[in-house]
Write a protein that holds these residues in place. Structure first.
Motif, PDB file in Angstrom:
ATOM      1  N   GLU A 184       0.827  -1.212   0.000  1.00 58.63           N
ATOM      2  CA  GLU A 184       0.000   0.000   0.000  1.00 58.63           C
ATOM      3  C   GLU A 184       0.862   1.263   0.000  1.00 58.63           C
ATOM      4  O   GLU A 184       0.526   2.251  -0.662  1.00 58.63           O
ATOM      5  CB  GLU A 184      -0.955  -0.013   1.189  1.00 58.63           C
ATOM      6  CG  GLU A 184      -2.022  -1.090   1.043  1.00 58.63           C
ATOM      7  CD  GLU A 184      -2.863  -1.275   2.283  1.00 58.63           C
ATOM      8  OE1 GLU A 184      -2.342  -1.076   3.410  1.00 58.63           O
ATOM      9  OE2 GLU A 184      -4.042  -1.618   2.119  1.00 58.63           O
ATOM     10  N   GLN A 185       1.987   1.222   0.702  1.00 56.00           N
ATOM     11  CA  GLN A 185       2.891   2.378   0.711  1.00 56.00           C
ATOM     12  C   GLN A 185       3.572   2.558  -0.643  1.00 56.00           C
ATOM     13  O   GLN A 185       3.758   3.682  -1.113  1.00 56.00           O
ATOM     14  CB  GLN A 185       3.929   2.236   1.831  1.00 56.00           C
ATOM     15  CG  GLN A 185       3.340   2.171   3.223  1.00 56.00           C
ATOM     16  CD  GLN A 185       2.392   3.327   3.517  1.00 56.00           C
ATOM     17  OE1 GLN A 185       2.676   4.462   3.183  1.00 56.00           O
ATOM     18  NE2 GLN A 185       1.254   3.025   4.122  1.00 56.00           N
TER      19      GLN A 185
ATOM     20  N   LYS B 252       1.105   4.177  -2.866  1.00 56.89           N
ATOM     21  CA  LYS B 252       0.972   5.603  -2.546  1.00 56.89           C
ATOM     22  C   LYS B 252       2.124   6.409  -3.150  1.00 56.89           C
ATOM     23  O   LYS B 252       1.922   7.534  -3.611  1.00 56.89           O
ATOM     24  CB  LYS B 252       0.924   5.813  -1.035  1.00 56.89           C
ATOM     25  CG  LYS B 252      -0.400   5.429  -0.421  1.00 56.89           C
ATOM     26  CD  LYS B 252      -0.405   5.662   1.073  1.00 56.89           C
ATOM     27  CE  LYS B 252      -1.724   5.233   1.685  1.00 56.89           C
ATOM     28  NZ  LYS B 252      -1.748   5.431   3.142  1.00 56.89           N
TER      29      LYS B 252
ATOM     30  N   SER C  14       1.776   9.380  -5.779  1.00 58.71           N
ATOM     31  CA  SER C  14       2.343  10.716  -5.557  1.00 58.71           C
ATOM     32  C   SER C  14       3.200  11.187  -6.722  1.00 58.71           C
ATOM     33  O   SER C  14       3.317  12.386  -6.961  1.00 58.71           O
ATOM     34  CB  SER C  14       3.157  10.745  -4.257  1.00 58.71           C
ATOM     35  OG  SER C  14       4.366  10.037  -4.408  1.00 58.71           O
TER      36      SER C  14
ATOM     37  N   ASP D 137      -5.689   6.732  -8.135  1.00 58.19           N
ATOM     38  CA  ASP D 137      -6.645   6.024  -7.283  1.00 58.19           C
ATOM     39  C   ASP D 137      -8.039   6.245  -7.860  1.00 58.19           C
ATOM     40  O   ASP D 137      -8.524   7.368  -7.939  1.00 58.19           O
ATOM     41  CB  ASP D 137      -6.572   6.568  -5.857  1.00 58.19           C
ATOM     42  CG  ASP D 137      -7.406   5.791  -4.866  1.00 58.19           C
ATOM     43  OD1 ASP D 137      -8.278   4.997  -5.291  1.00 58.19           O
ATOM     44  OD2 ASP D 137      -7.201   5.968  -3.656  1.00 58.19           O
TER      45      ASP D 137
ATOM     46  N   LYS E  72      -9.536  -1.444  -2.860  1.00 63.61           N
ATOM     47  CA  LYS E  72      -8.837  -0.319  -3.478  1.00 63.61           C
ATOM     48  C   LYS E  72      -8.606  -0.630  -4.953  1.00 63.61           C
ATOM     49  O   LYS E  72      -8.104  -1.692  -5.298  1.00 63.61           O
ATOM     50  CB  LYS E  72      -7.504  -0.055  -2.784  1.00 63.61           C
ATOM     51  CG  LYS E  72      -7.631   0.375  -1.334  1.00 63.61           C
ATOM     52  CD  LYS E  72      -8.362   1.686  -1.203  1.00 63.61           C
ATOM     53  CE  LYS E  72      -7.391   2.816  -1.280  1.00 63.61           C
ATOM     54  NZ  LYS E  72      -7.991   4.129  -1.156  1.00 63.61           N
TER      55      LYS E  72
ATOM     56  N   TYR F   9      -7.034   0.983  -8.625  1.00 60.68           N
ATOM     57  CA  TYR F   9      -6.124   1.982  -9.181  1.00 60.68           C
ATOM     58  C   TYR F   9      -6.074   1.844 -10.697  1.00 60.68           C
ATOM     59  O   TYR F   9      -6.494   0.830 -11.252  1.00 60.68           O
ATOM     60  CB  TYR F   9      -4.716   1.813  -8.602  1.00 60.68           C
ATOM     61  CG  TYR F   9      -4.650   2.078  -7.120  1.00 60.68           C
ATOM     62  CD1 TYR F   9      -4.433   3.354  -6.635  1.00 60.68           C
ATOM     63  CD2 TYR F   9      -4.825   1.044  -6.209  1.00 60.68           C
ATOM     64  CE1 TYR F   9      -4.384   3.601  -5.269  1.00 60.68           C
ATOM     65  CE2 TYR F   9      -4.779   1.283  -4.845  1.00 60.68           C
ATOM     66  CZ  TYR F   9      -4.558   2.558  -4.387  1.00 60.68           C
ATOM     67  OH  TYR F   9      -4.510   2.807  -3.044  1.00 60.68           O
TER      68      TYR F   9
END
Length: 138
Positions: free
Chosen positions: A100-101, A104, A108, A114, A123, A125
């Motif tokens: 998950e990180q 992210k 970013s 997302d 989730k 994407y």
């Protein structure tokens, strides 16, 4: 001084200024393009070093003819239940460290988006074409 000399001087000065501006802009643009290309190479190299397992799996999925045009994917857990009609791409939390990180971080950088649906527990994407082009070219 005659008017002819003044006119010739003016025209030569104007042409020299215009040519200088043109060539200055041209070579500045070429330099900036080379710098941008170099920066992109460094960026993607660093990205691969930090997320090699995940990016490799994504690349393999996009190279698969069944998923050639798929851009959406899900983040799932093997312990959960997921019901979806049709073929889909999924990356599992148990198979990647801090998945998950990592996602992210890719969000970013603008490489994925997302597109999770409100009220859903899963989730979802979407790959951008920039990351798809890079993965397929790598």
């Amino acid at each position: 001084m005659d008017y002819f000399s003044i006119a010739v001087g003016f025209l030569v000065g104007t042409a020299t200024g215009a040519a200088g501006t043109y060539f200055g802009n041209k070579y500045t643009d070429e330099r900036k393009a080379k710098e941008h290309e170099r920066d992109l190479k460094v960026f993607y190299k660093t990205l691969w070093l930090n997320h090699e397992l995940l990016l490799s799996e994504m690349k393999q999925d996009l190279l698969n003819p069944e998923f050639k045009y798929h851009r959406d994917f899900f983040i799932l857990s093997r312990a959960g239940y997921f019901n979806y009609r049709g073929k889909f791409l999924a990356y599992y939390i148990e198979e990647h460290d801090e998945l998950e990180q990592q996602i992210k971080i890719l969000v970013s950088h603008g490489l994925i988006t997302d597109v999770s649906e409100f009220g859903k527990n899963v989730k979802k994407y979407q790959f951008t074409e920039d990351i798809v082009d890079h993965l397929l070219a790598e």
